[in-house]
Design an enzyme around this catalytic site. Structure first.
Site, PDB file in Angstrom:
ATOM      1  N   GLU A  65     -27.564 -29.553   0.515  1.00 33.42           N
ATOM      2  CA  GLU A  65     -27.333 -28.800   1.757  1.00 33.42           C
ATOM      3  C   GLU A  65     -28.648 -28.477   2.455  1.00 33.42           C
ATOM      4  OE1 GLU A  65     -24.872 -25.809  -0.053  1.00 33.42           O
ATOM      5  OE2 GLU A  65     -23.276 -27.290  -0.298  1.00 33.42           O
ATOM      6  N   TRP A 115     -24.737 -19.247  -5.416  1.00 40.32           N
ATOM      7  CA  TRP A 115     -23.824 -18.520  -4.517  1.00 40.32           C
ATOM      8  C   TRP A 115     -23.931 -19.018  -3.076  1.00 40.32           C
ATOM      9  CZ3 TRP A 115     -23.995 -12.564  -5.977  1.00 40.32           C
ATOM     10  CH2 TRP A 115     -23.574 -12.411  -7.318  1.00 40.32           C
ATOM     11  N   LYS A 116     -24.943 -19.831  -2.796  1.00 40.22           N
ATOM     12  CA  LYS A 116     -25.156 -20.332  -1.428  1.00 40.22           C
ATOM     13  C   LYS A 116     -25.245 -19.143  -0.454  1.00 40.22           C
ATOM     14  CE  LYS A 116     -23.098 -24.640  -2.877  1.00 40.22           C
ATOM     15  NZ  LYS A 116     -22.346 -25.847  -2.543  1.00 40.22           N
ATOM     16  N   GLU A 121     -25.845 -33.692  -8.555  1.00 39.89           N
ATOM     17  CA  GLU A 121     -24.764 -33.212  -7.700  1.00 39.89           C
ATOM     18  C   GLU A 121     -24.369 -34.307  -6.715  1.00 39.89           C
ATOM     19  OE1 GLU A 121     -24.796 -28.585  -7.695  1.00 39.89           O
ATOM     20  OE2 GLU A 121     -25.802 -29.328  -5.924  1.00 39.89           O
ATOM     21  N   GLY A 126     -20.870 -23.930  -7.597  1.00 40.85           N
ATOM     22  CA  GLY A 126     -20.835 -23.323  -6.274  1.00 40.85           C
ATOM     23  C   GLY A 126     -19.634 -22.394  -6.144  1.00 40.85           C
ATOM     24  N   GLY A 127     -18.547 -22.913  -5.596  1.00 42.56           N
ATOM     25  CA  GLY A 127     -17.364 -22.094  -5.304  1.00 42.56           C
ATOM     26  C   GLY A 127     -16.879 -21.271  -6.483  1.00 42.56           C
TER      27      GLY A 127
HETATM   28  P1  13P Z   1     -19.120 -26.538  -5.584  1.00 40.84           P
HETATM   29  O1  13P Z   1     -19.029 -26.098  -7.029  1.00 40.84           O
HETATM   30  O2  13P Z   1     -18.567 -25.543  -4.624  1.00 40.84           O
HETATM   31  O3  13P Z   1     -18.592 -27.932  -5.404  1.00 40.84           O
HETATM   32  O4  13P Z   1     -20.698 -26.612  -5.242  1.00 40.84           O
HETATM   33  C1  13P Z   1     -21.550 -27.267  -6.102  1.00 40.84           C
HETATM   34  C2  13P Z   1     -22.927 -27.029  -5.657  1.00 40.84           C
HETATM   35  O5  13P Z   1     -23.342 -27.468  -4.604  1.00 40.84           O
HETATM   36  C3  13P Z   1     -23.783 -26.198  -6.532  1.00 40.84           C
HETATM   37  O6  13P Z   1     -25.107 -26.244  -6.142  1.00 40.84           O
END
Ligand code: 13P
Length: 250
Positions: A97, A11-12, A165, A232-233
């Site tokens: 990140e 979920w960041k 990733e 992620g998203g």
């Molecule tokens: P997204 O699915 O938003 O591209 O992010 C991937 C991610 O960084 C999962 O750790």
């Protein structure tokens, strides 16, 4: 070989108490009976309430980082033992990140992974090349170096998952083709087998992450060396996340 697919939501830095617990409950309800493993990694502030929201379900709980020390003067950090204490079974480590925003090095990621192993957590160790590295044809050598630096010798199929990733695919809507991604996954598997031997990591799971959506998940997850996704998203909407879960079991 038994590599049960793992679909993990990162979920960041998203989610407040009310919408976060609602989302976790919706995922757990919709994923009932799924044949894959499911993991939710909310921000640290939501770990305790989401643990409660997931009680009695099969959905696993993970954090997005930990420190390599067990305790001490590390303001703002959280140890692996603290994560276990609050009910986590997994922790994401070395996400690009964190490497970019906090200058995390391969060596630090390896120390964190070893700490996670010692605490009994499953470490999800992230690797991935930048667009410039890909354009230069350096993807495989970059990945090999990251694996050498970030994966501790204590890694086994039981305590480690690798997430591939590509940095250029994260949050961009762009992805490698399923075949291209699979080639990197096969390289990761072969490289780690070369270093750690085949026995301990025979069933190692390697997840793909980077703009995975319900629409591209079927192709990606059908590849022989892609054992799940780190999302992620699309993990922020129950419908999208569950669409990927469905792709993993179809
Ligand atoms: P997204 O699915 O938003 O591209 O992010 C991937 C991610 O960084 C999962 O750790």
């Amino acid at each position: 070989m038994s590599r049960t697919p793992l679909i993990a939501g990162n979920w960041k830095m998203n989610g407040l108490l009310s919408d976060g617990t609602t989302l976790a409950k919706a995922v757990a309800l919709g994923a009932k009976g799924a044949a894959c493993d499911i993991l939710i990694c909310p921000p640290a502030t939501l770990l305790a309430p989401i643990k409660e929201a997931l009680a009695g379900t099969t959905v696993h709980l993970g954090a997005q980082d930990c420190h390599w020390q067990a305790s001490g003067a590390h303001t703002g950090d959280i140890s692996a033992q603290m994560l276990v204490d609050i009910g986590c079974s997994h922790v994401i480590l070395g996400h690009s990140e964190r490497r970019a925003d906090h200058g995390e090095t391969d060596n630090q990621v390896a120390l964190k992974a070893a700490a996670a192993h010692n605490a009994g957590l499953m470490a999800l160790i992230c690797v991935g090349e930048t667009e410039a590295q890909r354009d230069a044809g350096d993807t495989m050598s970059v990945i090999s170096a990251q694996l050498d630096g970030s994966v501790p010798d204590s890694a086994t199929s039981e305590n480690t998952v690798i997430a591939y990733e590509p940095v250029w695919a994260i949050g961009t809507g762009r992805t490698p083709t399923a075949q291209e991604a699979n080639q990197v996954h096969a390289h990761i598997r072969a490289h780690l087998r070369g270093r750690l031997g085949t026995e301990g990591i025979a069933d190692l799971r390697i997840l793909y992450g980077g703009s995975m959506k319900p629409g591209n998940a079927v192709d990606l997850l059908a590849q022989p060396d892609i054992d799940g996704g780190l999302i992620g998203g699309a993990a922020l909407k129950a419908e999208d996340f569950l669409g990927i879960v469905a792709a993993a079991v179809s």
